[in-house]
Enzyme design. Sequence first.
Site, PDB file in Angstrom:
ATOM      1  N   ASN A 140      68.072  46.243  -8.600  1.00 34.17           N
ATOM      2  CA  ASN A 140      66.750  45.713  -8.248  1.00 34.17           C
ATOM      3  C   ASN A 140      66.460  44.355  -8.868  1.00 34.17           C
ATOM      4  O   ASN A 140      65.482  43.707  -8.512  1.00 34.17           O
ATOM      5  CB  ASN A 140      65.655  46.703  -8.685  1.00 34.17           C
ATOM      6  CG  ASN A 140      65.527  47.878  -7.734  1.00 34.17           C
ATOM      7  OD1 ASN A 140      65.953  47.800  -6.585  1.00 34.17           O
ATOM      8  ND2 ASN A 140      64.968  48.971  -8.201  1.00 34.17           N
ATOM      9  N   ILE A 166      64.866  57.981  -2.699  1.00 35.05           N
ATOM     10  CA  ILE A 166      64.318  58.788  -1.601  1.00 35.05           C
ATOM     11  C   ILE A 166      65.337  59.048  -0.500  1.00 35.05           C
ATOM     12  O   ILE A 166      65.264  60.079   0.179  1.00 35.05           O
ATOM     13  CB  ILE A 166      63.059  58.124  -1.004  1.00 35.05           C
ATOM     14  CG1 ILE A 166      63.389  56.746  -0.420  1.00 35.05           C
ATOM     15  CG2 ILE A 166      61.955  58.014  -2.053  1.00 35.05           C
ATOM     16  CD1 ILE A 166      62.239  56.109   0.341  1.00 35.05           C
ATOM     17  N   CYS A 226      59.519  54.225 -12.167  1.00 34.45           N
ATOM     18  CA  CYS A 226      60.717  54.162 -11.328  1.00 34.45           C
ATOM     19  C   CYS A 226      60.742  52.764 -10.735  1.00 34.45           C
ATOM     20  O   CYS A 226      60.643  51.786 -11.465  1.00 34.45           O
ATOM     21  CB  CYS A 226      60.719  55.264 -10.279  1.00 34.45           C
ATOM     22  SG  CYS A 226      59.175  55.466  -9.349  1.00 34.45           S
ATOM     23  N   SER A 227      60.822  52.630  -9.422  1.00 36.85           N
ATOM     24  CA  SER A 227      60.772  51.294  -8.822  1.00 36.85           C
ATOM     25  C   SER A 227      59.329  50.864  -8.582  1.00 36.85           C
ATOM     26  O   SER A 227      58.861  49.877  -9.154  1.00 36.85           O
ATOM     27  CB  SER A 227      61.566  51.274  -7.508  1.00 36.85           C
ATOM     28  OG  SER A 227      62.948  51.491  -7.750  1.00 36.85           O
ATOM     29  N   ASP A 228      58.622  51.627  -7.743  1.00 33.25           N
ATOM     30  CA  ASP A 228      57.233  51.297  -7.440  1.00 33.25           C
ATOM     31  C   ASP A 228      56.236  52.187  -8.161  1.00 33.25           C
ATOM     32  O   ASP A 228      55.033  51.941  -8.105  1.00 33.25           O
ATOM     33  CB  ASP A 228      56.992  51.375  -5.934  1.00 33.25           C
ATOM     34  CG  ASP A 228      57.790  50.331  -5.173  1.00 33.25           C
ATOM     35  OD1 ASP A 228      57.757  49.157  -5.588  1.00 33.25           O
ATOM     36  OD2 ASP A 228      58.457  50.678  -4.181  1.00 33.25           O
ATOM     37  N   GLY A 229      56.706  53.249  -8.799  1.00 31.11           N
ATOM     38  CA  GLY A 229      55.831  54.091  -9.602  1.00 31.11           C
ATOM     39  C   GLY A 229      54.980  55.067  -8.824  1.00 31.11           C
ATOM     40  O   GLY A 229      53.961  55.535  -9.334  1.00 31.11           O
TER      41      GLY A 229
END
Length: 516
Positions: A140, A166, A226-229
């Site tokens: 990322n 996901i 995480c990435s976007d929470g």
Amino acid sequence: ELGAEKLAGEVTSVVFDINKEINRLEKHFPQIRNFWRVSDVNQSFGVCSTYPRYFGVPTSLSDDEIKKAAEHRARGRLPILSYVHRNGASLTRCAQPKAGIRQGKSKADVRMANALLKASPFSKGFYIMDARPKLNAAANRAAGGGFEKTSHYENATLTFLDIENIHVMREAVGKLRDLCLSTSSTSQFFTAIDNTMCLTHIKIILDGAVEVVNHIEEGSAVLVHCSDGWDRTAQLCGLACLILDPYFRTLDGFMALIDKEWLQAGHKFNDRIGQDNTVSGSERSPVFLQFTDCVYQIMQQFPTAFEFNESLLLDMLDALYSCRFGTFLFNCEKERDTHKVHSRTPSFFEYLQKHRGGYINPCYEPPSGPGTLLTNSVPPVLPVNTHMKNIRLWYNYYMRHVVRGRVDLCVILQEEILRLRDILADLGHSDKIDRPDVDPVSISVSQIAPESSAPPAPVSSGWSTPAVPAQPQGASGITMDRGISPVPTRQSLSMSARGPAPVPLPPPVGGGGGGG
């Protein structure tokens, strides 16, 4: 127009209030207001469009500093309060930092991290729990994201929890769904279940939640992202709260937990479930299903620690995929406000309250006081065992379209209670039934009248499945109200036998809408 029928309650209610939560937490950590405050900096959703209007932040930070800290986090999802333990240790959540390839340092983000550490007055360290595999987090960086460089932060430790994204989870649950719905007979069924990796993913999520809990118990400040929470972060924070605090294991507390960690914190229900056909198949994923599965796993280990039963979990997922209620519509509070969901749709939480008796666990041992020891010797913080041998297939969910009925330990225990009541009545001790000061086991054999030599009338063993009476259905055809009363009766037990649910499992990737 949303135009849903009024099933219970006038509006889709909000059951979690941050101010009330601070008041509740103050009972077991009286100094909480010295370290935490409720900020209204996001009242118009200007700082973060996917966060609630009000959230908890350290008292040492001004609103201007809060805004600057949001600029260094993906989508403006800055660290906000999730939970404060009785030892003062805090659990906060956010999205990944905008670190980039060079892992740049943000003074505002460092001030936020230092404030989080000091807001846990007895903290032994600042633990950053990144839910992702390290390789994914590093990838990322190219898009401007990444992970924290611990040298930028005071006494910080970074841990990667290796929970897959996901897409991996969608594929795994899809394989499990196809396997459970298959009509072919195979002697390698359990091997095939293992090959889907679904149970392994559940174990890894639970492992992460337990690690968060361990740091909180030792008094450390913990930040989860995480990435976007809004996916893996919600899973970890929700499970950690459930394990740490007996309140969240009550019916009211569990509803508040779902509202706090999933609805108000911006889990993208619309995108993950596919509530309309405009959502890309690649955005769909059973994130909330996995969280619910994890709750089920914990309930199997501690069946008396939860006020609610498995039926609540099953009906909650049915409500989610059927879109029968407005509670789970759209991706965040801002979207729900825009579409006036709260005033135009029925609430699943109100439905639970109206039919509360059907979701009560008769084996529940309530806490002896607010936030204190449980009377059944189960500690307030559940010692969850995440060994793979303790992770089991959620049979009553994944197999309910294949096998009629379900086995429920609580139903079996209720039936045994009724059998003992019948025996007491036959022996002439009806006056002692339902009396809290009398233990039926304490009635000695000498109390039985000599002339009572004839054996008692045969009693049902509890394994038969009487016919289930007709039940009301909503617009989607989902059957949820089984009418179980709080005090067990034979009629209520017969209504617990659950046949195949009319609501399907999540659709395959690229299929039609998953709910509406």
